[in-house]
Design a protein around this motif. Sequence first.
Motif, PDB file in Angstrom:
ATOM      1  N   PHE A  38      -5.757   0.513   3.906  1.00  0.00           N
ATOM      2  CA  PHE A  38      -5.839   1.713   4.749  1.00  0.00           C
ATOM      3  C   PHE A  38      -7.265   2.258   4.753  1.00  0.00           C
ATOM      4  O   PHE A  38      -7.815   2.612   5.815  1.00  0.00           O
ATOM      5  CB  PHE A  38      -4.862   2.776   4.240  1.00  0.00           C
ATOM      6  CG  PHE A  38      -5.080   4.142   4.831  1.00  0.00           C
ATOM      7  CD1 PHE A  38      -4.629   4.437   6.108  1.00  0.00           C
ATOM      8  CD2 PHE A  38      -5.744   5.122   4.099  1.00  0.00           C
ATOM      9  CE1 PHE A  38      -4.842   5.706   6.661  1.00  0.00           C
ATOM     10  CE2 PHE A  38      -5.960   6.384   4.647  1.00  0.00           C
ATOM     11  CZ  PHE A  38      -5.501   6.673   5.927  1.00  0.00           C
ATOM     12  N   ASN A  39      -7.872   2.325   3.565  1.00  0.00           N
ATOM     13  CA  ASN A  39      -9.252   2.829   3.456  1.00  0.00           C
ATOM     14  C   ASN A  39     -10.231   1.946   4.216  1.00  0.00           C
ATOM     15  O   ASN A  39     -11.200   2.441   4.804  1.00  0.00           O
ATOM     16  CB  ASN A  39      -9.665   2.925   1.990  1.00  0.00           C
ATOM     17  CG  ASN A  39      -8.993   4.075   1.271  1.00  0.00           C
ATOM     18  OD1 ASN A  39      -8.391   4.944   1.896  1.00  0.00           O
ATOM     19  ND2 ASN A  39      -9.099   4.094  -0.047  1.00  0.00           N
ATOM     20  N   GLU A  40      -9.992   0.630   4.200  1.00  0.00           N
ATOM     21  CA  GLU A  40     -10.858  -0.275   4.943  1.00  0.00           C
ATOM     22  C   GLU A  40     -10.817   0.043   6.439  1.00  0.00           C
ATOM     23  O   GLU A  40     -11.859   0.037   7.114  1.00  0.00           O
ATOM     24  CB  GLU A  40     -10.441  -1.727   4.708  1.00  0.00           C
ATOM     25  CG  GLU A  40     -10.828  -2.286   3.363  1.00  0.00           C
ATOM     26  CD  GLU A  40     -10.443  -3.749   3.218  1.00  0.00           C
ATOM     27  OE1 GLU A  40     -11.278  -4.533   2.735  1.00  0.00           O
ATOM     28  OE2 GLU A  40      -9.312  -4.108   3.594  1.00  0.00           O
ATOM     29  N   VAL A  41      -9.631   0.312   6.955  1.00  0.00           N
ATOM     30  CA  VAL A  41      -9.486   0.631   8.383  1.00  0.00           C
ATOM     31  C   VAL A  41     -10.230   1.918   8.713  1.00  0.00           C
ATOM     32  O   VAL A  41     -11.006   1.988   9.678  1.00  0.00           O
ATOM     33  CB  VAL A  41      -7.999   0.754   8.767  1.00  0.00           C
ATOM     34  CG1 VAL A  41      -7.867   1.267  10.192  1.00  0.00           C
ATOM     35  CG2 VAL A  41      -7.296  -0.588   8.609  1.00  0.00           C
ATOM     36  N   VAL A  42     -10.001   2.954   7.901  1.00  0.00           N
ATOM     37  CA  VAL A  42     -10.667   4.245   8.126  1.00  0.00           C
ATOM     38  C   VAL A  42     -12.179   4.090   8.004  1.00  0.00           C
ATOM     39  O   VAL A  42     -12.946   4.654   8.802  1.00  0.00           O
ATOM     40  CB  VAL A  42     -10.156   5.305   7.130  1.00  0.00           C
ATOM     41  CG1 VAL A  42     -10.946   6.605   7.270  1.00  0.00           C
ATOM     42  CG2 VAL A  42      -8.676   5.561   7.338  1.00  0.00           C
ATOM     43  N   ASP A  43     -12.602   3.299   7.035  1.00  0.00           N
ATOM     44  CA  ASP A  43     -14.038   3.109   6.824  1.00  0.00           C
ATOM     45  C   ASP A  43     -14.674   2.399   8.013  1.00  0.00           C
ATOM     46  O   ASP A  43     -15.738   2.806   8.491  1.00  0.00           O
ATOM     47  CB  ASP A  43     -14.269   2.301   5.548  1.00  0.00           C
ATOM     48  CG  ASP A  43     -15.735   2.220   5.162  1.00  0.00           C
ATOM     49  OD1 ASP A  43     -16.334   3.283   4.926  1.00  0.00           O
ATOM     50  OD2 ASP A  43     -16.281   1.102   5.112  1.00  0.00           O
ATOM     51  N   ASN A  44     -14.033   1.343   8.488  1.00  0.00           N
ATOM     52  CA  ASN A  44     -14.593   0.575   9.601  1.00  0.00           C
ATOM     53  C   ASN A  44     -14.610   1.355  10.906  1.00  0.00           C
ATOM     54  O   ASN A  44     -15.518   1.184  11.729  1.00  0.00           O
ATOM     55  CB  ASN A  44     -13.810  -0.729   9.789  1.00  0.00           C
ATOM     56  CG  ASN A  44     -14.085  -1.733   8.688  1.00  0.00           C
ATOM     57  OD1 ASN A  44     -15.174  -1.785   8.133  1.00  0.00           O
ATOM     58  ND2 ASN A  44     -13.081  -2.532   8.350  1.00  0.00           N
ATOM     59  N   ILE A  45     -13.614   2.233  11.090  1.00  0.00           N
ATOM     60  CA  ILE A  45     -13.507   2.977  12.336  1.00  0.00           C
ATOM     61  C   ILE A  45     -14.348   4.259  12.319  1.00  0.00           C
ATOM     62  O   ILE A  45     -14.958   4.637  13.326  1.00  0.00           O
ATOM     63  CB  ILE A  45     -12.032   3.325  12.644  1.00  0.00           C
ATOM     64  CG1 ILE A  45     -11.235   2.046  12.908  1.00  0.00           C
ATOM     65  CG2 ILE A  45     -11.921   4.274  13.833  1.00  0.00           C
ATOM     66  CD1 ILE A  45      -9.759   2.282  13.114  1.00  0.00           C
ATOM     67  N   VAL A  46     -14.390   4.929  11.146  1.00  0.00           N
ATOM     68  CA  VAL A  46     -15.019   6.251  11.084  1.00  0.00           C
ATOM     69  C   VAL A  46     -16.203   6.315  10.115  1.00  0.00           C
ATOM     70  O   VAL A  46     -17.346   6.568  10.533  1.00  0.00           O
ATOM     71  CB  VAL A  46     -13.985   7.332  10.696  1.00  0.00           C
ATOM     72  CG1 VAL A  46     -14.650   8.709  10.647  1.00  0.00           C
ATOM     73  CG2 VAL A  46     -12.816   7.339  11.658  1.00  0.00           C
ATOM     74  N   LEU A  47     -15.938   6.094   8.839  1.00  0.00           N
ATOM     75  CA  LEU A  47     -16.937   6.402   7.818  1.00  0.00           C
ATOM     76  C   LEU A  47     -18.201   5.554   7.917  1.00  0.00           C
ATOM     77  O   LEU A  47     -19.322   6.081   7.875  1.00  0.00           O
ATOM     78  CB  LEU A  47     -16.305   6.260   6.429  1.00  0.00           C
ATOM     79  CG  LEU A  47     -15.047   7.101   6.171  1.00  0.00           C
ATOM     80  CD1 LEU A  47     -14.541   6.882   4.760  1.00  0.00           C
ATOM     81  CD2 LEU A  47     -15.339   8.576   6.414  1.00  0.00           C
ATOM     82  N   LYS A  48     -18.020   4.255   8.036  1.00  0.00           N
ATOM     83  CA  LYS A  48     -19.179   3.369   8.094  1.00  0.00           C
ATOM     84  C   LYS A  48     -20.031   3.620   9.335  1.00  0.00           C
ATOM     85  O   LYS A  48     -21.263   3.706   9.232  1.00  0.00           O
ATOM     86  CB  LYS A  48     -18.725   1.910   8.010  1.00  0.00           C
ATOM     87  CG  LYS A  48     -19.864   0.913   7.850  1.00  0.00           C
ATOM     88  CD  LYS A  48     -19.311  -0.499   7.635  1.00  0.00           C
ATOM     89  CE  LYS A  48     -20.445  -1.497   7.449  1.00  0.00           C
ATOM     90  NZ  LYS A  48     -19.921  -2.877   7.221  1.00  0.00           N
TER      91      LYS A  48
END
Length: 232
Positions: A38-48
């Motif tokens: 889940f964190n990977e998805v959020v990171d790739n879409i938003v955080l990164k």
Amino acid sequence: MRVYGIVTAVMMGLALTGCATHNEEDPMESLNRGVFQFNEVVDNIVLKPVAHGYRFVTTPYIRDRVSGVAQNLGEPITVANALLQGDVDRSFIAFWRFMLNSTVGIGGMFDVAATAGLNYRSEDFGQTLGAWGAGSGPYVVLPILGPSNGRDVVGLVVDWFTDPFRYTLEDNTDAFFYASAKGIEKRERLLDPIDDIYESSLDPYVSLRSIYTQQRDAEIKNSYDYSDKGQF
């Protein structure tokens, strides 16, 4: 209510620390991997992307000044936790670091305290519990926040409630932007280290777990090199 919340968090966290010793395998791996994905998805879409945007519109000099301010804002927490650990010298150093860098260093943009021999070292409540002998408890991957453990979950909650700067904010919106700004600063610092992990590791989950565990052990033993920009 604040005191009740802190006490409740401490009691729950101490119960978690009894669930696993430092050397046990990850007992919540299946759940943790789900949160990790889940964190990977959020990171790739938003955080990164946001972190890349922040890097794109700033220079290394500006980012160093921002990181200095963020680091300086954490000094009062270090003062308190060093005292709780019985480390009066470290508490004294952190106090004078905060005073010098907040004034002469313009809010922490310049680490003038380090030039006076007062070197930076972070102390938080998770480290304080470790210094008191509390076990790390099970490894935990928190939504958005990432790697942690039972002991450090308690530390996060207590440090959040005792952060003096949080109480200068007018409402929850200000608190959200305060936390977000710190998160963006940290994610930008970790862009290259995390990319390296994904490029070189067969299992980034295991690599990040190992790195986090080793870093926290070193911090508790006061042997961590805080000049490392890849600090989690």
